[in-house]
Design a protein around this motif. Structure first.
Motif, PDB file in Angstrom:
ATOM      1  N   SER A 122       0.832  -1.209   0.000  1.00  0.00           N
ATOM      2  CA  SER A 122       0.000   0.000   0.000  1.00  0.00           C
ATOM      3  C   SER A 122       0.863   1.254   0.000  1.00  0.00           C
ATOM      4  O   SER A 122       0.515   2.262  -0.607  1.00  0.00           O
ATOM      5  CB  SER A 122      -0.979   0.009   1.168  1.00  0.00           C
ATOM      6  N   MET A 123       2.016   1.209   0.675  1.00  0.00           N
ATOM      7  CA  MET A 123       2.921   2.354   0.679  1.00  0.00           C
ATOM      8  C   MET A 123       3.494   2.579  -0.713  1.00  0.00           C
ATOM      9  O   MET A 123       3.685   3.722  -1.138  1.00  0.00           O
ATOM     10  CB  MET A 123       4.052   2.145   1.697  1.00  0.00           C
ATOM     11  N   GLY A 124       3.762   1.501  -1.437  1.00  0.00           N
ATOM     12  CA  GLY A 124       4.250   1.625  -2.810  1.00  0.00           C
ATOM     13  C   GLY A 124       3.220   2.285  -3.707  1.00  0.00           C
ATOM     14  O   GLY A 124       3.547   3.126  -4.538  1.00  0.00           O
ATOM     15  N   LYS A 125       1.963   1.919  -3.519  1.00  0.00           N
ATOM     16  CA  LYS A 125       0.886   2.523  -4.310  1.00  0.00           C
ATOM     17  C   LYS A 125       0.748   4.002  -3.979  1.00  0.00           C
ATOM     18  O   LYS A 125       0.546   4.829  -4.865  1.00  0.00           O
ATOM     19  CB  LYS A 125      -0.440   1.803  -4.050  1.00  0.00           C
ATOM     20  N   GLN A 128       3.520   5.962  -5.560  1.00  0.00           N
ATOM     21  CA  GLN A 128       3.295   6.075  -7.003  1.00  0.00           C
ATOM     22  C   GLN A 128       2.267   7.165  -7.300  1.00  0.00           C
ATOM     23  O   GLN A 128       2.455   7.975  -8.211  1.00  0.00           O
ATOM     24  CB  GLN A 128       2.833   4.726  -7.575  1.00  0.00           C
ATOM     25  N   LYS A 129       1.194   7.210  -6.520  1.00  0.00           N
ATOM     26  CA  LYS A 129       0.180   8.246  -6.709  1.00  0.00           C
ATOM     27  C   LYS A 129       0.761   9.632  -6.451  1.00  0.00           C
ATOM     28  O   LYS A 129       0.469  10.577  -7.176  1.00  0.00           O
ATOM     29  CB  LYS A 129      -1.018   8.012  -5.780  1.00  0.00           C
ATOM     30  N   LEU A 130       1.586   9.743  -5.420  1.00  0.00           N
ATOM     31  CA  LEU A 130       2.218  11.016  -5.105  1.00  0.00           C
ATOM     32  C   LEU A 130       3.131  11.461  -6.239  1.00  0.00           C
ATOM     33  O   LEU A 130       3.128  12.627  -6.634  1.00  0.00           O
ATOM     34  CB  LEU A 130       3.006  10.913  -3.798  1.00  0.00           C
ATOM     35  N   LYS A 131       3.882  10.532  -6.778  1.00  0.00           N
ATOM     36  CA  LYS A 131       4.777  10.834  -7.893  1.00  0.00           C
ATOM     37  C   LYS A 131       3.978  11.322  -9.106  1.00  0.00           C
ATOM     38  O   LYS A 131       4.339  12.303  -9.753  1.00  0.00           O
ATOM     39  CB  LYS A 131       5.584   9.588  -8.255  1.00  0.00           C
ATOM     40  N   GLU A 132       2.876  10.641  -9.399  1.00  0.00           N
ATOM     41  CA  GLU A 132       2.026  11.047 -10.521  1.00  0.00           C
ATOM     42  C   GLU A 132       1.446  12.438 -10.289  1.00  0.00           C
ATOM     43  O   GLU A 132       1.373  13.252 -11.209  1.00  0.00           O
ATOM     44  CB  GLU A 132       0.902  10.028 -10.720  1.00  0.00           C
TER      45      GLU A 132
END
Length: 146
Positions: A122-125, A128-132
């Protein structure tokens, strides 16, 4: 004439929907660090199926981290990123990563193996959302500068 009325109704409804207040991130800013910690703990309890003992330990950690984050946020507001030297930026980034590593170690102690794997995914997701989101923001900034 009918087409014009339909177009106006459609346009106003789209505009009204787009201007909805209360995005989740903005709502969270109204809460104290302790309130955010409680909500985060409850969300994680639902997501990871935590025991009562784990909930209590996690709540204490989340409160501690929320207070640290609030203090760091106040400190960062006073800094002007554009005037920072590369050494200062490196130090800041290094501190942030050290904090993340420490949090990860504490979570590994608190959670069992299955819960830790779910949390890690979940932290990886989230990252990824933050990066996007950051990329989207930077793209918008570039378009407005032209």
């Amino acid at each position: 004439m009918k087409n014009l009325i339909i177009a106006l109704l459609l346009g106003t409804s789209i505009m009204a929907y787009g201007q909805k207040e209360g995005k989740p991130r903005q709502q969270m800013q109204d809460f104290t660090p302790e309130q955010r910690a409680v909500l985060k703990t409850k969300k994680m309890t639902l997501h990871l199926d935590l025991s009562q003992n784990q909930q209590d330990q996690l709540l204490a950690l989340n409160k501690k981290w929320a207070k640290e984050r609030e203090a760091k946020k106040a400190e960062l507001k006073s800094l002007n990123r554009e005037e920072m030297t590369s050494d200062q930026k490196f130090k800041q980034m290094n501190e942030m990563l050290d904090t993340q590593i420490a949090h990860q170690k504490e979570m590994k102690k608190l959670l069992n193996e299955k819960q830790y794997d779910v949390w890690k995914k979940s932290m990886g997701k989230k990252s990824q959302k933050l990066k996007e989101r950051k990329e989207h923001y930077a793209k918008r900034q570039r378009l407005h500068q032209k």
